[in-house]
Design a protein around this motif. Structure first.
Motif, PDB file in Angstrom:
ATOM      1  N   ARG A 242       0.831  -1.205   0.000  1.00 47.94           N
ATOM      2  CA  ARG A 242       0.000   0.000   0.000  1.00 47.94           C
ATOM      3  C   ARG A 242       0.865   1.255   0.000  1.00 47.94           C
ATOM      4  NH1 ARG A 242      -2.449  -0.484   4.554  1.00 47.94           N
ATOM      5  NH2 ARG A 242      -1.199   1.107   5.562  1.00 47.94           N
TER       6      ARG A 242
ATOM      7  N   SER B 269      -5.331   1.322  -1.714  1.00 49.66           N
ATOM      8  CA  SER B 269      -6.043   0.295  -0.951  1.00 49.66           C
ATOM      9  C   SER B 269      -6.559  -0.827  -1.860  1.00 49.66           C
ATOM     10  CB  SER B 269      -7.196   0.920  -0.169  1.00 49.66           C
ATOM     11  OG  SER B 269      -8.083   1.561  -1.054  1.00 49.66           O
TER      12      SER B 269
ATOM     13  N   GLU C 223      -3.532  -3.019  -2.515  1.00 45.32           N
ATOM     14  CA  GLU C 223      -3.335  -3.853  -1.322  1.00 45.32           C
ATOM     15  C   GLU C 223      -4.321  -5.023  -1.323  1.00 45.32           C
ATOM     16  OE1 GLU C 223      -3.932  -1.840   2.431  1.00 45.32           O
ATOM     17  OE2 GLU C 223      -3.216  -3.570   3.568  1.00 45.32           O
ATOM     18  N   LEU C 224      -5.590  -4.729  -1.612  1.00 46.00           N
ATOM     19  CA  LEU C 224      -6.616  -5.777  -1.613  1.00 46.00           C
ATOM     20  C   LEU C 224      -6.263  -6.889  -2.600  1.00 46.00           C
ATOM     21  CD1 LEU C 224      -9.413  -6.841  -0.740  1.00 46.00           C
ATOM     22  CD2 LEU C 224     -10.423  -5.431  -2.546  1.00 46.00           C
TER      23      LEU C 224
ATOM     24  N   MET D 226     -19.926 -11.215 -10.416  1.00 44.25           N
ATOM     25  CA  MET D 226     -20.309 -11.136  -9.009  1.00 44.25           C
ATOM     26  C   MET D 226     -21.757 -11.627  -8.936  1.00 44.25           C
ATOM     27  SD  MET D 226     -17.719  -9.796  -7.372  1.00 44.25           S
ATOM     28  CE  MET D 226     -16.263  -8.774  -7.708  1.00 44.25           C
ATOM     29  N   PRO D 227     -22.166 -12.266  -7.854  1.00 46.05           N
ATOM     30  CA  PRO D 227     -23.566 -12.666  -7.741  1.00 46.05           C
ATOM     31  C   PRO D 227     -24.425 -11.409  -7.801  1.00 46.05           C
ATOM     32  CG  PRO D 227     -22.292 -13.431  -5.837  1.00 46.05           C
ATOM     33  CD  PRO D 227     -21.391 -12.565  -6.650  1.00 46.05           C
TER      34      PRO D 227
ATOM     35  N   TRP E 217     -14.818 -15.197  -3.528  1.00 46.27           N
ATOM     36  CA  TRP E 217     -14.863 -13.812  -3.998  1.00 46.27           C
ATOM     37  C   TRP E 217     -13.487 -13.303  -4.424  1.00 46.27           C
ATOM     38  CZ3 TRP E 217     -19.611 -11.413  -4.155  1.00 46.27           C
ATOM     39  CH2 TRP E 217     -20.626 -11.962  -3.359  1.00 46.27           C
TER      40      TRP E 217
ATOM     41  N   LEU F 106     -12.552 -10.348  -7.184  1.00 44.87           N
ATOM     42  CA  LEU F 106     -12.100  -9.047  -6.676  1.00 44.87           C
ATOM     43  C   LEU F 106     -10.777  -8.644  -7.332  1.00 44.87           C
ATOM     44  CD1 LEU F 106     -12.958  -9.124  -2.890  1.00 44.87           C
ATOM     45  CD2 LEU F 106     -13.617  -7.354  -4.530  1.00 44.87           C
TER      46      LEU F 106
ATOM     47  N   SER G   9     -11.377  -7.435 -10.706  1.00 45.45           N
ATOM     48  CA  SER G   9     -12.084  -6.165 -10.836  1.00 45.45           C
ATOM     49  C   SER G   9     -11.196  -4.953 -10.510  1.00 45.45           C
ATOM     50  CB  SER G   9     -13.363  -6.156  -9.994  1.00 45.45           C
ATOM     51  OG  SER G   9     -13.037  -6.227  -8.637  1.00 45.45           O
TER      52      SER G   9
ATOM     53  N   PHE H 142      -8.817  -2.185   6.904  1.00 45.86           N
ATOM     54  CA  PHE H 142      -8.636  -3.065   5.750  1.00 45.86           C
ATOM     55  C   PHE H 142      -9.470  -4.321   5.915  1.00 45.86           C
ATOM     56  CE2 PHE H 142      -6.697  -6.738   3.736  1.00 45.86           C
ATOM     57  CZ  PHE H 142      -6.573  -6.300   2.440  1.00 45.86           C
TER      58      PHE H 142
ATOM     59  N   GLU I  17     -13.628   4.028   3.935  1.00 44.87           N
ATOM     60  CA  GLU I  17     -13.738   4.068   2.475  1.00 44.87           C
ATOM     61  C   GLU I  17     -13.261   2.784   1.811  1.00 44.87           C
ATOM     62  OE1 GLU I  17     -12.208   6.914  -1.108  1.00 44.87           O
ATOM     63  OE2 GLU I  17     -11.673   7.498   0.950  1.00 44.87           O
ATOM     64  N   SER I  18     -12.133   2.241   2.289  1.00 39.67           N
ATOM     65  CA  SER I  18     -11.609   1.058   1.602  1.00 39.67           C
ATOM     66  C   SER I  18     -12.443  -0.183   1.933  1.00 39.67           C
ATOM     67  CB  SER I  18     -10.124   0.850   1.921  1.00 39.67           C
ATOM     68  OG  SER I  18      -9.953   0.303   3.187  1.00 39.67           O
TER      69      SER I  18
ATOM     70  N   GLU J 153     -15.404  -0.041  -0.321  1.00 42.74           N
ATOM     71  CA  GLU J 153     -15.075  -0.397  -1.702  1.00 42.74           C
ATOM     72  C   GLU J 153     -15.307  -1.890  -1.977  1.00 42.74           C
ATOM     73  OE1 GLU J 153     -11.055  -0.171  -3.074  1.00 42.74           O
ATOM     74  OE2 GLU J 153     -11.668  -0.015  -5.167  1.00 42.74           O
ATOM     75  N   ILE J 154     -14.948  -2.733  -1.029  1.00 39.17           N
ATOM     76  CA  ILE J 154     -15.117  -4.167  -1.265  1.00 39.17           C
ATOM     77  C   ILE J 154     -16.605  -4.543  -1.300  1.00 39.17           C
ATOM     78  CG2 ILE J 154     -14.545  -4.684   1.155  1.00 39.17           C
ATOM     79  CD1 ILE J 154     -13.417  -7.320   0.279  1.00 39.17           C
TER      80      ILE J 154
ATOM     81  N   LEU K 190     -17.678  -3.203  -4.870  1.00 40.31           N
ATOM     82  CA  LEU K 190     -17.168  -4.051  -5.961  1.00 40.31           C
ATOM     83  C   LEU K 190     -17.950  -5.353  -6.078  1.00 40.31           C
ATOM     84  CD1 LEU K 190     -13.305  -3.647  -5.436  1.00 40.31           C
ATOM     85  CD2 LEU K 190     -14.618  -2.873  -7.428  1.00 40.31           C
ATOM     86  N   THR K 191     -18.372  -5.895  -4.945  1.00 37.73           N
ATOM     87  CA  THR K 191     -19.088  -7.180  -4.957  1.00 37.73           C
ATOM     88  C   THR K 191     -20.606  -6.976  -4.998  1.00 37.73           C
ATOM     89  OG1 THR K 191     -19.027  -7.171  -2.546  1.00 37.73           O
ATOM     90  CG2 THR K 191     -17.265  -8.368  -3.682  1.00 37.73           C
TER      91      THR K 191
ATOM     92  N   MET L 108     -22.391  -6.053  -2.716  1.00 31.46           N
ATOM     93  CA  MET L 108     -22.971  -6.406  -1.427  1.00 31.46           C
ATOM     94  C   MET L 108     -23.513  -5.188  -0.699  1.00 31.46           C
ATOM     95  SD  MET L 108     -23.167  -9.612  -0.968  1.00 31.46           S
ATOM     96  CE  MET L 108     -23.466  -9.822  -2.718  1.00 31.46           C
TER      97      MET L 108
END
Ligand SMILES: Nc1ncnc2c1ncn2[C@@H]1O[C@H](COP(=O)(O)OP(=O)(O)O)[C@@H](O)[C@H]1O
Ligand SMILES: Nc1ncnc2c1ncn2[C@@H]1O[C@H](COP(=O)(O)OP(=O)(O)O)[C@@H](O)[C@H]1O
Lengths: 156, 112, 156, 112
Positions: C25, C39, C42-43, C102-103, C117, C121, C124, D53, D82-83, D86-87, D90-91, D93
């Motif tokens: 990061r 971020s 990093e993910l 994605m579902p 997932w 991810l 994406s 995270f 915020e991060s 984001e997940i 993106l999904t 959810m």
């Protein structure tokens, strides 16, 4: 976290040292240290890596400097390793002396040294510094103490 | 471009625009200051506002610039962040240099 | 900076992944990327490293995961390597498909997957993902585009 | 200790105290929520205020907690940075969960 370890490797090129510096700063900012700021840890590591590049490898590109960042609950130990010329004995002896020697403020401007500050700076920010050479690998090891954990007060 | 030089009222302001003043660019600072002196400036201010990190090579370049300038009153440093100041403190160089917290103050000092 | 490279290595232990995450990061925050936040980088890297540990090494400690972080003026490429079981072919094929699945939000709660997932991810957030195995080494390579440099306007 | 649970007015508030909700601790979250349900809670709020995270294992643990709780109105999430958001975006959810920007709002919703 109780303990952890990550190794970082760069080529012997001064323009790459900043990557180690940034990584080490953010990694040490996750650990509360006793008497050292993340920026001091970065400084010590950058000085050591610069020395491996400039002295052990005589600024020749294409060699490797390895930095291992490792901690347990008491201590952070960062080792900087190269496969170049070993440190001269008088520098190793200076590392072993506990005192740090900086020129006094009274020295004349013209006699102020423009280099030779690195090892003294290292010593002044680390809890302990040690040096060893083994199988052509030179290893400078810097230790920092971790601050004692604050235990939550439990009602009696 | 890691440095920028502006000359105003006979004062040369050398601004380090890089966020790191380290071994990879320190020799350039020496060169920039030496060029400025060659061009006739006798009063110099180093502005470190953008610098987040400095190592002993950066310190060496500042010391070298100071020596080139020659006289204490004609060389000032301004805008050190905390970690930059630490290296001056650790080496006791904070006692030797004239350090200002803003470029205005530093500039005023050189014009006095 | 125009180009740079640093390698990071950890043991195959989920508690160590955060060190790679934090380093990546901060390193990517030094590069302005096109359409990806530090971020997100990093993910993506954490997902890939987790997969090496959990799938390639079946969560067995004592193995090594290597992450190489390398950039030039156009692109950041991060490669995650392990020496374990290779990725199943159907996952590699999914990596190669450009679409991300994605579902949908209309799926019933009970049929929502609790895992699976990670690869979606990854896809994406990265500009490109590629996978290769060579000499027992598995290598997942993630690329990100760097934002075009803003040239200072020069007076004509 | 990566989690803290407080039950108030029949609502169980599970706070993630770790700054990372990742694969190394996600299974614990599932366990904590399952324990809370076993103990009789039917309304649950996950407070992510400390989480900087989250990875897909963390998301999986949140989804699993949601499924264990059973009904949408009885499960809310609050304080996403915020991060983390984001997940969820993106999904997709974010469309499925009830997400609140403060624990007060989330709590009020569960007590309504
Ligand atoms: N890693 C190293 N390998 C070989 N010699 C070294 C190493 N580090 C330091 N030295 C020697 O110690 C001297 C002092 O180092 P230092 O205090 O960092 O100052 P500088 O690098 O500015 O000369 C160097 O000039 C060099 O001769
Ligand atoms: N590095 C890897 N080595 C081997 N198999 C992998 C690897 N990464 C992913 N896989 C396979 O792909 C599947 C999907 O991965 P992912 O989307 O990350 O979901 P999850 O890890 O939650 O199962 C995994 O279940 C595994 O079977």
């Amino acid at each position: 976290m109780e303990s952890g370890k990550i190794n970082l490797t760069i080529e012997s090129d001064l323009s790459q040292v900043q990557h180690v510096g940034e990584a080490v700063r953010v990694l040490s900012s996750q650990l509360e240290l006793d008497g050292a700021m993340p920026s001091s840890v970065e400084l010590a590591v950058v000085e050591a890596v610069n020395n491996s590049i400039e002295h052990a490898y005589a600024s020749e590109c294409g060699n490797t400097v390895e930095v291992s960042f490792e901690y347990d609950k008491d201590c952070l130990q960062i080792s900087i390793s190269d496969y170049g010329t070993p440190m001269p004995r008088k520098i190793v002896e200076m590392l072993d002396q506990s005192e740090v020697r900086m020129p006094s403020g009274h020295v004349g401007v013209d006699s102020l040294p423009e280099s030779g500050w690195g090892v003294q700076l290292l010593k002044s920010v680390c809890h302990r510094v040690s040096y060893a050479r083994c199988n052509r690998k030179n290893n400078l090891s810097l230790s920092f103490k971790r601050a004692a954990e604050k235990h939550p007060i439990t009602a009696a | 471009m890691s440095f920028q030089t502006i000359t105003k009222d006979g004062v040369a302001v050398v601004t380090v625009t890089n966020s790191r003043l380290d071994a990879s660019i320190a020799p350039e600072l020496k060169q920039v200051v030496s060029d400025v002196i060659e061009a006739g400036s006798t009063r110099i201010m180093i502005d470190l506002d953008s610098v987040q990190f400095m190592d002993s090579s950066g310190l060496g370049a500042v010391i070298s610039s100071f020596k080139l300038t020659g006289k204490k009153g004609d060389f000032v440093i301004c805008n050190m962040n905390e970690s930059v100041r630490e290296i001056f403190t650790l080496t006791h160089m904070d006692r030797l240099f004239e350090i200002y917290t803003s470029s205005d103050e530093g500039f005023a000092r050189l014009c006095a």
